[in-house]
Motif scaffolding. Structure first.
Motif, mmCIF file in Angstrom:
data_model
loop_
_atom_site.group_PDB
_atom_site.id
_atom_site.type_symbol
_atom_site.label_atom_id
_atom_site.label_comp_id
_atom_site.label_asym_id
_atom_site.label_seq_id
_atom_site.Cartn_x
_atom_site.Cartn_y
_atom_site.Cartn_z
ATOM 1 N N GLU A 197 -14.004 5.121 21.446
ATOM 2 C CA GLU A 197 -12.532 5.071 21.477
ATOM 3 C C GLU A 197 -11.932 5.810 20.285
ATOM 4 O O GLU A 197 -10.990 6.602 20.439
ATOM 5 N N ARG A 200 -12.538 9.604 20.537
ATOM 6 C CA ARG A 200 -11.645 10.187 21.555
ATOM 7 C C ARG A 200 -10.220 10.298 21.019
ATOM 8 O O ARG A 200 -9.521 11.272 21.298
ATOM 9 N N SER A 201 -9.805 9.285 20.258
ATOM 10 C CA SER A 201 -8.431 9.323 19.741
ATOM 11 C C SER A 201 -8.258 10.461 18.736
ATOM 12 O O SER A 201 -7.154 10.984 18.580
ATOM 13 N N HIS A 202 -9.338 10.813 18.028
ATOM 14 C CA HIS A 202 -9.248 11.892 17.045
ATOM 15 C C HIS A 202 -9.501 13.277 17.651
ATOM 16 O O HIS A 202 -8.847 14.241 17.280
ATOM 17 N N LEU A 203 -10.478 13.363 18.535
ATOM 18 C CA LEU A 203 -10.902 14.689 19.017
ATOM 19 C C LEU A 203 -10.399 14.994 20.430
ATOM 20 O O LEU A 203 -10.599 16.108 20.926
ATOM 21 N N ARG B 27 -4.426 4.303 24.089
ATOM 22 C CA ARG B 27 -5.668 4.739 23.425
ATOM 23 C C ARG B 27 -5.544 4.636 21.915
ATOM 24 O O ARG B 27 -6.443 4.168 21.234
ATOM 25 N N GLU B 28 -4.402 5.073 21.391
ATOM 26 C CA GLU B 28 -4.178 4.993 19.943
ATOM 27 C C GLU B 28 -4.231 3.546 19.463
ATOM 28 O O GLU B 28 -4.791 3.252 18.412
ATOM 29 N N ALA B 31 -7.788 2.432 19.465
ATOM 30 C CA ALA B 31 -8.533 3.051 18.373
ATOM 31 C C ALA B 31 -8.230 2.372 17.044
ATOM 32 O O ALA B 31 -9.141 2.098 16.254
ATOM 33 N N PRO B 46 -13.194 11.401 11.844
ATOM 34 C CA PRO B 46 -13.982 12.445 12.517
ATOM 35 C C PRO B 46 -13.355 13.830 12.454
ATOM 36 O O PRO B 46 -14.063 14.821 12.373
ATOM 37 N N ASP B 47 -12.022 13.897 12.475
ATOM 38 C CA ASP B 47 -11.390 15.224 12.508
ATOM 39 C C ASP B 47 -11.124 15.794 11.122
ATOM 40 O O ASP B 47 -10.542 16.861 10.992
#
Lengths: 254, 196
Positions: A197, A200-203, B27-28, B31, B46-47
């Motif tokens: 989750e 996915r929220s970041h990428l 989704r946010e 997360a 991650p980003d």
């Protein structure tokens, strides 16, 4: 021809199995002989998924050092995928091959062209984990990289390093693209689902929508020297792989 | 689940809104909830490419140095501790100072002429080493193992001074060991066997 490099920063994520099974699933989508796989991992285990006899020891590493092309060692499997194995090689032979790869950054791409793999619609390259001369060669000739992750803290922590690597490649080649694929996902594991989750929220769309679920049929298929789609056509992992192949085919068609 | 999503899409469409926006918001929220559950998921983004990019060939050649160069740059740590070695070196310095205060003792010791002749000409090797001859002692008479009684006395006196300095060191060491270690009486073999 579209070249896909299957990569990871961490070992033990099931990269070789994922490469073999995605290739077999793509072959089902695209037809016999449309998919080729290249094993750039010195573990030399990709060929086992396609039923090549263990008695065959030659592969691309020894051929390259001897100055011979890869076509002679290409194995045409009965599963619609042609495989170029790494081959059994001594330590000095491996070092000589790696020195060759260091000297010629486009060596793998040239070999793909000479071996006739460019006639394939898709060529997948399996690489050893982490940064290496193999990863550099694979990303030099790949149109797309699929980074395989486990849905756990260890894999999650490697994503920034992977992103840094991918950004460097993309700076040199703006047309290079990358996707993330979660492998061996346990649907009952809270941490695993949370990791997916958050990633996915970041990428966003760079994470492949479908995951490969944890399925003992994958390990059994390797022990049977078959792709899982042949060994267990009705298994969860086969369904996952079929969906991933469909997504990839659409992605590549764009 | 799929049916629920379709229902939500239809609902949003009926209000003229985009269902994808709702899904992104959901989704946010999921997360951030996941990140609050696991510290690693909030500490690693991650980003965010936090790692420095890998070095180019030009950068590698600039930054790389041979191990010898690194070794030259590294400074040797100075010794600060006042241990036994320091005490002994101080004692030796005292000895040297005593010798310098008495110049007769500071001169080099040469073997007597007789000894040299009796053992053959040992100076034959010296020209090869860049020396032409042995420098005689400044005081005319050779000093050596068989020096005169007066000089011997002076030497003995100076040696006694240096011995005092050394003995004071060893005395202190002895005191320390006596303080720390309990006295152990070693018996003879018969004693240990309990025989007279």
């Amino acid at each position: 021809m579209i070249v896909i490099a299957v990569i990871s920063m961490k070992g033990g994520v099931g990269k070789t199995s994922a490469t073999a099974n995605i290739a077999a699933a793509l072959a089902k989508q695209l037809g016999q002989g449309a998919v080729g796989v290249i094993d750039l991992d010195p573990q030399n285990s990709l060929r086992l998924h396609f039923g090549q006899s263990n008695a065959v020891t030659t592969g691309l590493s020894s051929q390259s050092v001897q100055g011979v092309g890869w076509r002679e060692v290409m194995y045409q499997s009965e599963y619609g995928v042609d495989c170029v194995p790494y081959g059994d090689v001594t330590e000095s032979g491996r070092e000589a091959f790696e020195a060759l790869l260091e000297e010629q950054p486009d060596f793998v791409y040239q070999q793909i062209l000479h071996a006739g793999l460019s006639e394939k619609r898709v060529v997948l390259i399996d690489t050893p984990p982490g940064p290496s001369v193999y990863l550099r060669q694979a990303t030099n000739c790949a149109d797309l990289a699929i980074a395989v992750l486990l849905a756990d803290g260890g894999s999650y922590a490697t994503i920034p390093a992977m992103e840094a690597w991918l950004a460097e490649v993309q700076a040199e080649r703006p047309d290079f693209q990358s996707l993330y694929l979660f492998n061996q996902v346990d649907g009952m594991n809270t941490l695993g689902l949370d990791v997916i989750e958050v990633v996915r929220s970041h990428l966003g769309k760079r994470v492949i929508k479908n995951v490969i679920h944890s399925d003992e049929a994958v390990a059994e298929a390797l022990a049977f020297q078959q792709p899982v789609s042949i060994y267990a056509p009705h298994s969860q992992s086969t369904r996952d792989l079929d969906n991933i192949a469909k997504q990839l085919a659409l992605y590549l068609a764009q | 689940m799929k049916k629920d999503n379709d229902d939500i899409k239809k609902l949003f469409r009926s209000f003229g809104a985009d269902a994808n926006e709702f899904q992104e918001l959901a989704r946010e929220a999921d997360a951030s909830e996941a990140q609050s559950r696991w510290p690693l998921l909030s500490s690693v983004q991650p980003d965010k490419r936090e790692l420095p990019p890998l070095l180019s060939k030009a950068e590698k050649s600039q930054s790389w140095r041979a191990p010898e160069q690194h070794a030259q740059r590294a400074s040797k740590p100075t010794k600060q501790a006042g241990g036994l070695g320091d005490k002994l070196s101080n004692s030796l310095k005292q000895q040297l100072a005593a010798k310098q205060s008495n110049p007769s003792l500071a001169q080099p010791v040469a073997a007597p002429v007789q000894a040299a002749t009796s053992r053959g000409n040992r100076n034959t090797m010296l020209p090869k080493l860049g020396q032409t001859e042995v420098t005689p002692p400044a005081q005319g008479k050779p000093k050596g193992m068989f020096s005169f009684a007066g000089e011997q006395n002076a030497r003995t006196k100076s040696k006694a001074q240096s011995d005092d300095a050394l003995s004071s060191v060893f005395k202190r060491i002895g005191q320390q060991t006596e303080e720390t270690a309990a006295p152990v009486l070693r018996k003879g073999l018969l004693g240990r066997l309990g025989r007279p």
